[in-house]
Scaffold this motif. Structure first.
Motif, PDB file in Angstrom:
ATOM      1  N   PRO A 115       0.800  -1.223   0.000  1.00 19.61           N
ATOM      2  CA  PRO A 115       0.000   0.000   0.000  1.00 19.61           C
ATOM      3  C   PRO A 115       0.840   1.284   0.000  1.00 19.61           C
ATOM      4  N   ASP A 116       2.105   1.195   0.444  1.00 14.88           N
ATOM      5  CA  ASP A 116       2.929   2.413   0.476  1.00 14.88           C
ATOM      6  C   ASP A 116       3.773   2.597  -0.780  1.00 14.88           C
ATOM      7  N   ALA A 117       3.532   1.806  -1.806  1.00 22.47           N
ATOM      8  CA  ALA A 117       4.330   1.907  -3.044  1.00 22.47           C
ATOM      9  C   ALA A 117       4.200   3.314  -3.623  1.00 22.47           C
ATOM     10  N   PRO A 118       5.286   3.870  -4.167  1.00 17.38           N
ATOM     11  CA  PRO A 118       5.240   5.247  -4.679  1.00 17.38           C
ATOM     12  C   PRO A 118       4.221   5.438  -5.799  1.00 17.38           C
ATOM     13  N   GLU A 119       3.951   4.382  -6.581  1.00 23.41           N
ATOM     14  CA  GLU A 119       2.996   4.515  -7.699  1.00 23.41           C
ATOM     15  C   GLU A 119       1.593   4.866  -7.203  1.00 23.41           C
ATOM     16  N   LEU A 120       1.326   4.548  -5.911  1.00 22.75           N
ATOM     17  CA  LEU A 120      -0.037   4.751  -5.397  1.00 22.75           C
ATOM     18  C   LEU A 120      -0.161   6.059  -4.621  1.00 22.75           C
TER      19      LEU A 120
ATOM     20  N   LEU B  49      -8.031   7.136  -5.799  1.00 22.79           N
ATOM     21  CA  LEU B  49      -8.662   5.832  -5.563  1.00 22.79           C
ATOM     22  C   LEU B  49      -7.647   4.743  -5.916  1.00 22.79           C
ATOM     23  N   VAL B  50      -7.460   3.800  -4.993  1.00 19.05           N
ATOM     24  CA  VAL B  50      -6.571   2.660  -5.250  1.00 19.05           C
ATOM     25  C   VAL B  50      -7.445   1.406  -5.288  1.00 19.05           C
ATOM     26  N   VAL B  51      -7.365   0.642  -6.381  1.00 20.98           N
ATOM     27  CA  VAL B  51      -8.191  -0.551  -6.514  1.00 20.98           C
ATOM     28  C   VAL B  51      -7.294  -1.782  -6.341  1.00 20.98           C
ATOM     29  N   ALA B  52      -7.591  -2.573  -5.325  1.00 19.34           N
ATOM     30  CA  ALA B  52      -6.846  -3.813  -5.100  1.00 19.34           C
ATOM     31  C   ALA B  52      -7.537  -4.909  -5.901  1.00 19.34           C
TER      32      ALA B  52
ATOM     33  N   VAL C  93      -6.295 -13.370  -5.212  1.00 19.74           N
ATOM     34  CA  VAL C  93      -6.535 -13.973  -3.889  1.00 19.74           C
ATOM     35  C   VAL C  93      -5.375 -13.709  -2.915  1.00 19.74           C
ATOM     36  N   HIS C  94      -4.152 -13.553  -3.426  1.00 18.64           N
ATOM     37  CA  HIS C  94      -3.006 -13.317  -2.531  1.00 18.64           C
ATOM     38  C   HIS C  94      -2.722 -11.821  -2.356  1.00 18.64           C
ATOM     39  N   SER C  95      -3.691 -10.987  -2.622  1.00 23.27           N
ATOM     40  CA  SER C  95      -3.550  -9.522  -2.606  1.00 23.27           C
ATOM     41  C   SER C  95      -2.619  -8.974  -1.511  1.00 23.27           C
ATOM     42  N   VAL C  96      -1.556  -8.299  -1.927  1.00 21.43           N
ATOM     43  CA  VAL C  96      -0.670  -7.688  -0.920  1.00 21.43           C
ATOM     44  C   VAL C  96      -1.329  -6.460  -0.297  1.00 21.43           C
ATOM     45  N   LEU C  97      -2.192  -5.795  -1.072  1.00 20.30           N
ATOM     46  CA  LEU C  97      -2.856  -4.608  -0.525  1.00 20.30           C
ATOM     47  C   LEU C  97      -3.835  -5.016   0.583  1.00 20.30           C
TER      48      LEU C  97
ATOM     49  N   THR D 288      -8.726   2.837  -0.559  1.00 20.08           N
ATOM     50  CA  THR D 288      -8.416   1.548  -1.211  1.00 20.08           C
ATOM     51  C   THR D 288      -9.626   0.619  -1.160  1.00 20.08           C
ATOM     52  N   VAL D 289      -9.952   0.002  -2.308  1.00 18.27           N
ATOM     53  CA  VAL D 289     -11.131  -0.867  -2.375  1.00 18.27           C
ATOM     54  C   VAL D 289     -10.746  -2.218  -2.986  1.00 18.27           C
ATOM     55  N   LEU D 290     -11.359  -3.285  -2.456  1.00 24.22           N
ATOM     56  CA  LEU D 290     -11.083  -4.644  -2.954  1.00 24.22           C
ATOM     57  C   LEU D 290     -12.032  -4.989  -4.099  1.00 24.22           C
ATOM     58  N   LEU D 291     -11.506  -5.739  -5.068  1.00 30.84           N
ATOM     59  CA  LEU D 291     -12.294  -6.100  -6.243  1.00 30.84           C
ATOM     60  C   LEU D 291     -11.961  -7.536  -6.654  1.00 30.84           C
ATOM     61  N   GLY D 292     -12.972  -8.321  -7.010  1.00 28.94           N
ATOM     62  CA  GLY D 292     -12.749  -9.672  -7.545  1.00 28.94           C
ATOM     63  C   GLY D 292     -12.148 -10.604  -6.502  1.00 28.94           C
ATOM     64  N   ASP D 293     -11.221 -11.461  -6.958  1.00 28.10           N
ATOM     65  CA  ASP D 293     -10.636 -12.474  -6.065  1.00 28.10           C
ATOM     66  C   ASP D 293      -9.896 -11.860  -4.873  1.00 28.10           C
ATOM     67  N   ALA D 294      -9.536 -10.610  -4.925  1.00 21.58           N
ATOM     68  CA  ALA D 294      -8.904  -9.973  -3.758  1.00 21.58           C
ATOM     69  C   ALA D 294      -9.917  -9.856  -2.616  1.00 21.58           C
ATOM     70  N   ALA D 295     -11.217  -9.839  -2.951  1.00 22.00           N
ATOM     71  CA  ALA D 295     -12.268  -9.677  -1.936  1.00 22.00           C
ATOM     72  C   ALA D 295     -12.923 -11.001  -1.566  1.00 22.00           C
ATOM     73  N   HIS D 296     -12.997 -11.942  -2.514  1.00 22.13           N
ATOM     74  CA  HIS D 296     -13.757 -13.187  -2.281  1.00 22.13           C
ATOM     75  C   HIS D 296     -13.360 -14.221  -3.317  1.00 22.13           C
TER      76      HIS D 296
END
Ligand SMILES: Cc1cc2nc3c(=O)[nH]c(=O)nc-3n(C[C@H](O)[C@H](O)[C@H](O)COP(=O)(O)OP(=O)(O)OC[C@H]3O[C@@H](n4cnc5c(N)ncnc54)[C@H](O)[C@@H]3O)c2cc1C
Length: 401
Positions: free
Chosen positions: A123-128, A133-136, A140-144, A268-276
Motif C-alpha cells: 500500500p505504500d508503493a510510490p505509484e499509489l 482511488l486505489v483498486v486492489a 486472492v493473494h492480494s498484498v494490498l 483503497t477498495v477490494l475487487l474480484g478475487d482480492a475480496a472473495h
C-alpha cells in the motif's frame, strides 16, 4: 480523478474500461506484475446472463468476448465406462489469456495506461502515493489486502481435495465429466472447450487417492501420463498439458475460499478475487469479478463527490449479491468431497444429482430419495414450492456468512 488499479486480471482491466468510459478525464493506470500475454490457468466458463451485463457496461468489449468464446449445450458424464448425455442450457468458454488480451486492448484504446512487469510492493508503493482511488484487483493473494488483513476481516477456508488445472489438445463440444474408480478410491475430472484448439481439464480426488496413486510426489510428466491413461476414454488419446515443469512435481493445489467483512479502507477498495473466492466447481469467479467491476463503477457514478459513501454502497451491495453464489460454491465443493455418497446410484441418477449439487437439501436427504422427490417435484407444483421454501432456509441455517 487519479485511479491506480493493482492487478491486470479480468476485474482490474474491466473496471478500468468502465471508469474510463464513464469519464474520459479520469487518469487510470493498471499495474500488472506479469508480462503481457503470460497468465495462469486455461479457459474459463460463463453463462449467457453475463454477456447481457457486459453489453450494458461496454458493448465493444462484450462483442469481442462473445466472438472469442465457444459454446455448448450438452453435458456428458462417463461413470466407469458408461456414458450419459444430458441436454442442458447454453454454456460458454473463453481462454483466460485471450480474454485478458481483449480487455487490455480495449482499455489501452480508451486511454488507460496498462503497465506490465510492474509489481506493486504494497500500500505504500510510490505509484499509489497520489492516487485518489486505489483498486486492489491483485487476486486472492492480494498484498494490498494482506497489509490490513484485520481491517478487512480476511478469513480463509481450505478445501480438503487436491486439484490440478490442466489444458488438453482435445476440443470438447459438450461440458464433459469422467469419474474413474481406482484401487485407492475415485478420481474425476471435468473438461470443456475454450478455443478451436484447446480445452480446459480440471482433475480432483480425495487426499487418500492422491497419495495412494503417488500423485503427490510424481514429476509432472509422469503425473500427466498417469492421468491420460486413467481418462483415456474421455480424452480419445489426446494429451494433457501442464505447466512444463519437467521433473518437478505437478502443481496440485487445495482451493482456498476467501471471505472478507469490509471491502474498503480509506481510498483503497477490494475487487474480484482480492475480496472473495468461490470454489472452481461452480465456474463463477471471473463472472463475479466482472460483476464487482460493474457494481463499483455504478456506485462511483451514483456518488461522484463522496468516495466513502460510494465504496460503502458498493461493498454492501456486492456482499449481499454474493451470498447465493458463496453458498452454491460451498455446497458444490462438499458434494465432491462426499462423492462416494452418490457413486452407488445408477449413472444417469448420479449425473442428475451432480446437476443438483448446489441444493442445500441434498446433503440431508438420502440420494435415492432425493432423486425421486426431485423427479416428483418436476411434476408437482406443491412439492416444488416446498423445495424452494425449505432450501434457502437450510442454506442460511448451515452457512452463516
Ligand atoms: C481451477 C480453477 C478453475 C476456474 N474456472 C473458472 C471458470 O470456469 N469460470 C470462472 O468464472 N472462473 C473460474 N475460476 C476463477 C477465476 O480464475 C478467478 O475468479 C478470476 O480470475 C478472478 O479475477 P481477478 O481479476 O479478481 O483476479 P486474477 O485473475 O487473479 O488477477 C489478479 C492479477 O493481479 C496480478 N497481481 C497480483 N499481485 C500483484 C502485485 N502486487 N502487483 C501487480 N500485479 C499483481 C496477478 O498477476 C493477476 O494478473 C477458476 C479458478 C480456478 C483456480
Amino acid at each position: 480523478m487519479k485511479i491506480a488499479v493493482v492487478g491486470g486480471g479480468p476485474a482490474g482491466l474491466y473496471l478500468s474500461i468502465l471508469l474510463k468510459r464513464q469519464d474520459p478525464s479520469h487518469e487510470i493506470a493498471v499495474y500488472e506484475r506479469n508480462a503481457a500475454g503470460s497468465t495462469y490457468g486455461w479457459g474459463v466458463t460463463y453463462w449467457a446472463g453475463l454477456l447481457d451485463k457486459l453489453r450494458a457496461g461496454d458493448p465493444e468489449s462484450a462483442a469481442a468476448v462473445a466472438d472469442a468464446s465457444v459454446t455448448w449445450t450438452d453435458g456428458l458424464a462417463i461413470v466407469r465406462d458408461e456414458r450419459t448425455v444430458h441436454r442442458g442450457d447454453a454454456g460458454f468458454g473463453i481462454g483466460r489469456r485471450r480474454m485478458l488480451g481483449l480487455l487490455a486492448d480495449r482499455a489501452a484504446a480508451l486511454g488507460v495506461e496498462v503497465a506490465y512487469e510492474h509489481p506493486i510492493a504494497g500500500p505504500d508503493a510510490p505509484e499509489l502515493a497520489d492516487a485518489d482511488l486505489v483498486v486492489a484487483a491483485d487476486g486472492v493473494h492480494s498484498v494490498l489486502r494482506e497489509a490490513h488483513a484485520d481491517h478487512y476481516g480476511t478469513a480463509f477456508a481450505t478445501g480438503r481435495n487436491p486439484y490440478i488445472w490442466l489444458g488438453t489438445s482435445k476440443v470438447f463440444d459438450s461440458f464433459s465429466f469422467a469419474f474413474k474408480e481406482t484401487e485407492h478410491g475415485w478420481i474425476w475430472c471435468y473438461a470443456y472447450g475454450f478455443s478451436g484448439e484447446r480445452s480446459t481439464c480440471v482433475v480432483e480426488c480425495a487426499p487418500g487417492t492422491w497419495t495412494g496413486l503417488g500423485l503427490d510426489t510424481m514429476a509432472e510428466g509422469d503425473c500427466l501420463a498417469l492421468l491420460e491413461k486413467l481418462f483415456h476414454d474421455l480424452l480419445d488419446g489426446h494429451e494433457l498439458i501442464g505447466r512444463d515443469r519437467g521433473a518437478e512435481p505437478a502443481q496440485w493445489l487445495r482451493f482456498r475460499t476467501l471471505t472478507t467483512r469490509a471491502w474498503h479502507h480509506g481510498r483503497t477498495v477490494l475487487l474480484g478475487d482480492a475480496a472473495h473466492t468461490t470454489h472452481y466447481s461452480i465456474g463463477a469467479g471471473t463472472t463475479l469479478a466482472l460483476e464487482d467491476a460493474l457494481a463499483l463503477a455504478d456506485a462511483l457514478r451514483s456518488h461522484p463527490d463522496d468516495l466513502d459513501t460510494a465504496l460503502t454502497a458498493y461493498g454492501r451491495r456486492r456482499r449481499a449479491e454474493l451470498v447465493s453464489a458463496q453458498s452454491a460454491a460451498r455446497l458444490s465443493a462438499q458434494w465432491y468431497e462426499n462423492l462416494p455418497r452418490y457413486m452407488g446410484l445408477e449413472p444417469d441418477r448420479m449425473f442428475a444429482l451432480l446437476g443438483q449439487r448446489h441444493s442445500p437439501l441434498l446433503p440431508y436427504v438420502p440420494p435415492q430419495l432425493y432423486y425421486r422427490i426431485d423427479r416428483a417435484a418436476g411434476r408437482l407444483e406443491a412439492l416444488r414450492r416446498l423445495k424452494r421454501w425449505l432450501g434457502p432456509r437450510l442454506a442460511r441455517a448451515t452457512h452463516r456468512v
